[in-house]
Design an enzyme around this catalytic site. Structure first.
Site, PDB file in Angstrom:
ATOM      1  N   GLU A 252       0.836  -1.155  -0.039  1.00  0.00           N
ATOM      2  CA  GLU A 252      -0.136   0.018  -0.101  1.00  0.00           C
ATOM      3  C   GLU A 252       0.884   1.093   0.025  1.00  0.00           C
ATOM      4  O   GLU A 252       0.594   2.280  -0.783  1.00  0.00           O
ATOM      5  CB  GLU A 252      -0.897  -0.017   1.297  1.00  0.00           C
ATOM      6  CG  GLU A 252      -2.193   1.100   1.253  1.00  0.00           C
ATOM      7  CD  GLU A 252      -2.772   0.873   2.794  1.00  0.00           C
ATOM      8  OE1 GLU A 252      -3.287   1.927   3.270  1.00  0.00           O
ATOM      9  OE2 GLU A 252      -3.196  -0.458   2.898  1.00  0.00           O
ATOM     10  N   ASP A 253       2.050   1.382   0.632  1.00  0.00           N
ATOM     11  CA  ASP A 253       2.663   2.487   1.064  1.00  0.00           C
ATOM     12  C   ASP A 253       4.057   2.605   0.228  1.00  0.00           C
ATOM     13  O   ASP A 253       4.969   3.528   0.516  1.00  0.00           O
ATOM     14  CB  ASP A 253       3.059   2.655   2.497  1.00  0.00           C
ATOM     15  CG  ASP A 253       1.652   3.102   3.334  1.00  0.00           C
ATOM     16  OD1 ASP A 253       0.441   3.420   2.596  1.00  0.00           O
ATOM     17  OD2 ASP A 253       1.488   2.545   4.585  1.00  0.00           O
TER      18      ASP A 253
END
Length: 740
Positions: free
Chosen positions: A99-100
């Protein structure tokens, strides 16, 4: 069975601090926790995941200013304390990399295996999709996570550990973000932890949410508890000594402890019972842990001999466990000085499952029969989630049904075969029917509760014996939505009604389109698949049924669709231009079209009344009488009106409102009701009000008739009753037709 070691997860999970040492060092907190139950080669796998995550998150900081890697390591520490398996701890360390960072799910799969990759993917948000609102995005992400959870419950265990650490470090966020996150945690994540039996995480999430939602109330209650500790220390000590001494005299081996209720449960009790802190006497509870099941009941008998039990305050969760697998005996006693004291009695195995819940499957590798039953119950709950999501049309609706399904208080009822079923408090016979099986719910027509017939809306209570009566041709009633209490029942009823409306609307849409085509002198048989495919592309529709449904629901005009279909070929285009001003044909109304054709409540048309059809968006075709006052403002838009007529062979009863002015005489209502029945009509509703004169009463009836002739005959019969002064048919607000 291996020996189970007593643990205190509630203490060990609280405020897990980010470790100061690298997670792959011998002295780190994570390594210390892993070394308790994992082999060295397993710990090496976890270290490899830590190094990969540390590299991926290089340069990223948390809002607090700490390196980002401290967060996944803290999440892994919480799961290691629960003795979760290697893939779960590895997924915790990697849960934010997709996600990051620039890492893909494929890379995670290649490095750490497909199992870990699926767990990480289930925890990653849908960042690539644009949503119209933040609420919709949040709901869809939550829906994705729950679907992953239904495949592998470890997804939600990692998410709960992630949320627990985020809540313990929420103070650095702005007030609005803190409140929003705390409310979401309180409404969704804490109940999930409770539903999975993760008592330690559940209580900690509730207290942290309470702290950020109501900081002043949290502070006041915290200080009050600290002050009460000193005041009540002597009483608590005296009770503990008395219980231990009496159990020892009876040769019952037991561990006896006193405990404070967690803050949010005290606050909930204060608000629920509208009492002050000083009026709550059971802030302290007592827990007795014995060696086996039989000792639980022996200890209960000893306690009831020591202090008098309060009637109605005993619950046996051993014989009938809670849905999350929790087992214990609960009793409330009159303690010293008249102080009520709450006591829980359980075995060591029950205690461990009460704290770890479904995670006990990984925490204790046993063949315990109750643990196996807990896994089956959890699997059934996850299966219900899949059922709810398959019947929900969008993520917001799914989230609504899911919240309903998390309702914590439960009632326990029996099936005809003696099986125990847990349902939310307030559940009705319809909820029970859907809990047994979807087909039973869809086909139920009546219920027997404790061998007596009862309405389907009857609320169930603990110990009820429930038997559902079904019929082959029955189907869900829209009115059920007003009183069902479970997400599963609500989702299935809505899905059925939407499917029914779609099917009926498609049939009506096809009739409307064919009428429009015939009015344009087009041969319906010559409209082939080629024309429809082009029209589907132009409209962006999935199939022909979607367009027909839109016509039936009034979202598309049949005239426009007919024009576009005819324009698909040059020959038909010329014919279309030649006949554009031709009027449309008349639609025949049978009265049995169902939800696709609705009869306006403002005028309640019946066969014999001159009628018009109005195409209303989302409601389909709405039938009004010609003289209905409600349609005057819409007459300026003739494209939305259709000529309709009654089918002379239609057989159905229609509701009509009647207003009667009668003399105040005994037995008038019975006399009128008898006359209505003799005329072959039914009474759907009746009400009465006093008129301006005390000598007369106004009666309002909703009766069911076949047509206008039937109504006229009914009104003539009623008019013959000597004390009936006046009778009118009421059409809309203040519009009456008088027959003297």
């Amino acid at each position: 069975m291996p020996k189970l070691v007593a643990k205190r997860p509630a203490e060990s999970l609280k405020h897990v601090a980010a470790p100061l040492l690298p997670a792959d060092s011998e002295d780190s907190l994570l390594t210390q926790r892993l070394r308790v139950y994992l082999k060295p080669e397993d710990i090496e796998q976890v270290w490899a995941a830590y190094r990969f995550s540390d590299m991926a998150h290089t340069g990223q900081l948390r809002k607090s200013g700490e390196p980002y890697i401290t967060h996944p390591v803290s999440v892994a520490c919480i799961l290691a304390e629960l003795h979760m398996d290697v893939p779960t701890v590895v997924a915790a360390l990697l849960h934010d990399v997709v996600e990051d960072t620039g890492v893909t799910t494929q890379e995670v799969s290649e490095r750490f295996g497909k199992q870990v990759a699926e767990l990480v993917d289930g925890l990653s948000k849908l960042d690539k999709i644009k949503f119209s609102t933040e609420t919709e995005a949040q709901a869809e992400n939550f829906r994705k996570m729950l679907l992953a959870m239904s495949q592998d419950v470890r997804v939600i265990l990692v998410k709960l550990a992630d949320r627990l650490h985020n809540m313990s470090t929420l103070g650095v966020m702005n007030p609005e973000k803190r409140r929003r996150t705390a409310r979401e945690t309180l409404e969704i994540y804490a109940p999930i932890a409770n539903r999975l039996g993760l008592n330690a995480i559940y209580q900690e999430l509730e207290d942290l949410s309470f702290k950020h939602l109501y900081p002043m109330r949290y502070s006041v209650i915290s200080k009050a508890i600290l002050a009460a500790r000193g005041n009540r220390k002597e009483v608590v000590g005296k009770i503990l000594d008395a219980i231990r001494e009496r159990l020892g005299e009876m040769h019952i081996e037991a561990e006896v402890t006193g405990r404070e209720k967690h803050l949010y449960s005290i606050y909930r009790k204060m608000t629920g019972k509208t009492v002050t802190f000083s009026q709550i006497y059971d802030i302290y509870g007592f827990r007795i842990i014995v060696k086996d099941l039989s000792s639980c009941y022996l200890a209960l008998g000893v306690l009831h001999g020591l202090y008098k039990p309060i009637p109605g305050k005993f619950k046996d969760y051993i014989a009938i466990p809670k849905a999350n697998g929790y087992q214990s005996l609960h009793t409330t006693l009159f303690g010293p000085f008249g102080t009520p004291i709450e006591v829980q009695i359980r075995s060591r195995e029950m205690h461990n499952i009460a704290d770890a819940g479904v995670a006990a499957h990984w925490l204790y590798k046993t063949t315990d029969a109750h643990l196996t039953e807990l896994q089956q119950q959890t699997h059934q709950w996850l299966q219900r989630l899949l059922d709810i999501q398959s019947e929900s049309t969008d993520s917001l609706e799914f989230l609504e049904h899911f919240k309903v399904d998390l309702f914590p208080d439960e009632v326990y009822v029996f099936t005809p075969k003696g099986k125990i079923m847990a349902l939310p408090k307030g559940a009705t016979a319809v909820d029970f029917a859907y809990a047994v099986h979807t087909d039973i719910g869809n086909r139920c027509v009546a219920v027997k509760i404790n061998q007596e017939l009862a309405p389907l809306r009857t609320e169930l209570h603990n110990g009820d014996h429930v038997e559902i009566i079904t019929a082959a041709h029955a189907h869900p009633n829209p009115a059920w939505l007003n009183y069902v209490a479970t997400g599963k029942a609500r989702a299935h009823i809505r899905h059925f009604l939407k499917s029914l409306q779609t099917t009926e609307s498609a049939h009506l849409g096809e009739r409307l389109l064919n009428q429009a085509l015939r009015a344009l002198h087009a041969d319906v048989a010559k409209i082939d698949d080629t024309h429809w495919l082009k029209l589907l592309r132009d409209y962006g529709a999935k199939n022909k049924e979607e367009i027909l449904t839109d016509i039936g629901l009034g979202k598309r005009l049949n005239v426009m669709v007919a024009h576009q279909l005819l324009a698909m070929s040059e020959e038909q285009g010329e014919r279309h231009a030649k006949h554009t001003n031709k009027p449309l044909g008349t639609i025949t109304i049978r009265g049995s079209e169902g939800m696709a054709v609705q009869f306006a409540q403002c005028c309640r048309p019946i066969p014999g009344d001159p009628i018009l059809g109005f195409i209303n968006k989302d409601k389909g075709l709405v039938i009004h009488t010609h003289d209905c006052p409600a349609i005057r403002k819409f007459r300026v838009d003739p494209e939305k009106w259709l000529d309709v007529e009654w089918d002379p062979d239609g057989k159905r009863l229609f509701n009509v409102n009647l207003k009667l002015v009668v003399a105040n005489q005994r037995g008038m209502l019975a006399q009128i009701a008898s006359t209505i029945a003799e005329a072959g009509s039914n009474i759907d509703h009746v009400s009465m009000e006093e008129s301006d004169s005390s000598a007369y009463t106004n009666m309002h009836f909703t009766v069911q008739v076949e047509n206008r002739v039937h109504l006229a005959e009914l009104m003539r019969r009623i008019r013959k009753i000597p004390d009936v002064v006046r009778i009118n048919r009421v059409k809309g607000a203040g519009t009456e037709q008088r027959i003297q």
